[in-house]
Motif scaffolding. Sequence first.
Motif, short mmCIF file in Angstrom:
data_model
loop_
_atom_site.label_atom_id
_atom_site.label_comp_id
_atom_site.label_asym_id
_atom_site.label_seq_id
_atom_site.Cartn_x
_atom_site.Cartn_y
_atom_site.Cartn_z
N GLY A 44 0.84 -1.19 0.00
CA GLY A 44 0.00 0.00 0.00
C GLY A 44 0.87 1.24 0.00
N LYS A 45 0.47 2.24 -0.77
CA LYS A 45 1.26 3.47 -0.87
C LYS A 45 1.36 4.23 0.44
N VAL A 46 0.41 4.00 1.37
CA VAL A 46 0.46 4.72 2.64
C VAL A 46 1.46 4.11 3.62
N LYS A 47 1.99 2.94 3.32
CA LYS A 47 2.90 2.25 4.23
C LYS A 47 4.33 2.81 4.13
N ASP A 48 5.06 2.70 5.22
CA ASP A 48 6.45 3.14 5.23
C ASP A 48 7.28 2.43 4.18
N VAL A 49 7.01 1.13 3.96
CA VAL A 49 7.79 0.38 2.98
C VAL A 49 7.67 1.02 1.60
N SER A 50 6.51 1.51 1.23
CA SER A 50 6.32 2.17 -0.06
C SER A 50 7.15 3.45 -0.13
N LYS A 51 7.12 4.21 0.92
CA LYS A 51 7.90 5.46 0.95
C LYS A 51 9.40 5.16 0.86
N GLN A 52 9.84 4.10 1.53
CA GLN A 52 11.25 3.71 1.48
C GLN A 52 11.65 3.28 0.07
N ILE A 53 10.79 2.52 -0.60
CA ILE A 53 11.08 2.07 -1.96
C ILE A 53 11.13 3.24 -2.92
N GLN A 54 10.24 4.20 -2.76
CA GLN A 54 10.25 5.36 -3.65
C GLN A 54 11.50 6.21 -3.44
N ALA A 55 11.99 6.28 -2.20
CA ALA A 55 13.21 7.04 -1.92
C ALA A 55 14.46 6.31 -2.40
N ASN A 56 14.45 4.99 -2.31
CA ASN A 56 15.58 4.16 -2.75
C ASN A 56 15.01 2.84 -3.24
N PRO A 57 14.87 2.68 -4.56
CA PRO A 57 14.20 1.49 -5.09
C PRO A 57 15.02 0.20 -5.03
N LYS A 58 16.26 0.27 -4.56
CA LYS A 58 17.07 -0.95 -4.43
C LYS A 58 16.60 -1.73 -3.21
N VAL A 59 16.21 -2.97 -3.44
CA VAL A 59 15.70 -3.82 -2.36
C VAL A 59 16.34 -5.20 -2.47
N GLU A 60 16.10 -5.98 -1.43
CA GLU A 60 16.50 -7.37 -1.46
C GLU A 60 15.43 -8.15 -0.70
N LEU A 61 15.14 -9.34 -1.21
CA LEU A 61 14.24 -10.22 -0.47
C LEU A 61 14.92 -11.55 -0.24
N CYS A 62 14.44 -12.25 0.77
CA CYS A 62 15.00 -13.54 1.12
C CYS A 62 13.87 -14.46 1.55
N ALA A 63 13.95 -15.72 1.11
CA ALA A 63 12.94 -16.72 1.47
C ALA A 63 13.64 -18.05 1.70
N PHE A 64 13.02 -18.90 2.53
CA PHE A 64 13.62 -20.18 2.90
C PHE A 64 12.56 -21.28 2.87
N ALA A 65 12.92 -22.43 2.29
CA ALA A 65 12.04 -23.61 2.30
C ALA A 65 12.86 -24.84 1.99
N ASP A 66 12.57 -25.92 2.68
CA ASP A 66 13.16 -27.23 2.39
C ASP A 66 14.68 -27.22 2.32
#
Length: 130
Positions: A44-66
């Motif tokens: 959602g655009k109202v969330k801090d995460v959205s504001k952070q992405i707009q200020a710096n679009p470089k992100v990383e995600l991590c997931a784990f399974a099996d």
Amino acid sequence: MQEVYEFLKKCGTYYLATVEGDQPRVRPFGTVDIFEGKLYIQTGKVKDVSKQIQANPKVELCAFADGKWLRVSGKLVRDDRVEAKKHMLDNYPELKGMYSAEDDNTEVLYFEDATATFYSFTEAPKVIKF
């Protein structure tokens, strides 16, 4: 990219890291979609995460399974088209109580210049770029 999508769907929850000033921020996410050949997430655009992405679009995600984990790094690009939002929400109907493809809050973002790396303790890393 399909392999990345399938792994994230199987995990159900992944962790998205952004930056706020000089402070890293990490939170759980669960949405992932492929639309027009691109890997998308939703917030959602109202969330801090959205504001952070707009200020710096470089992100990383991590997931784990099996016993394997996935790290995806790249830039997130906002896609304000109703079609992209609708595609995401059609795949996550439980979000339709909070979001609409036509509202000003729903945000879908796709990865650009992404590098996905699959890791395990028993196999060599596997890198996928998209």
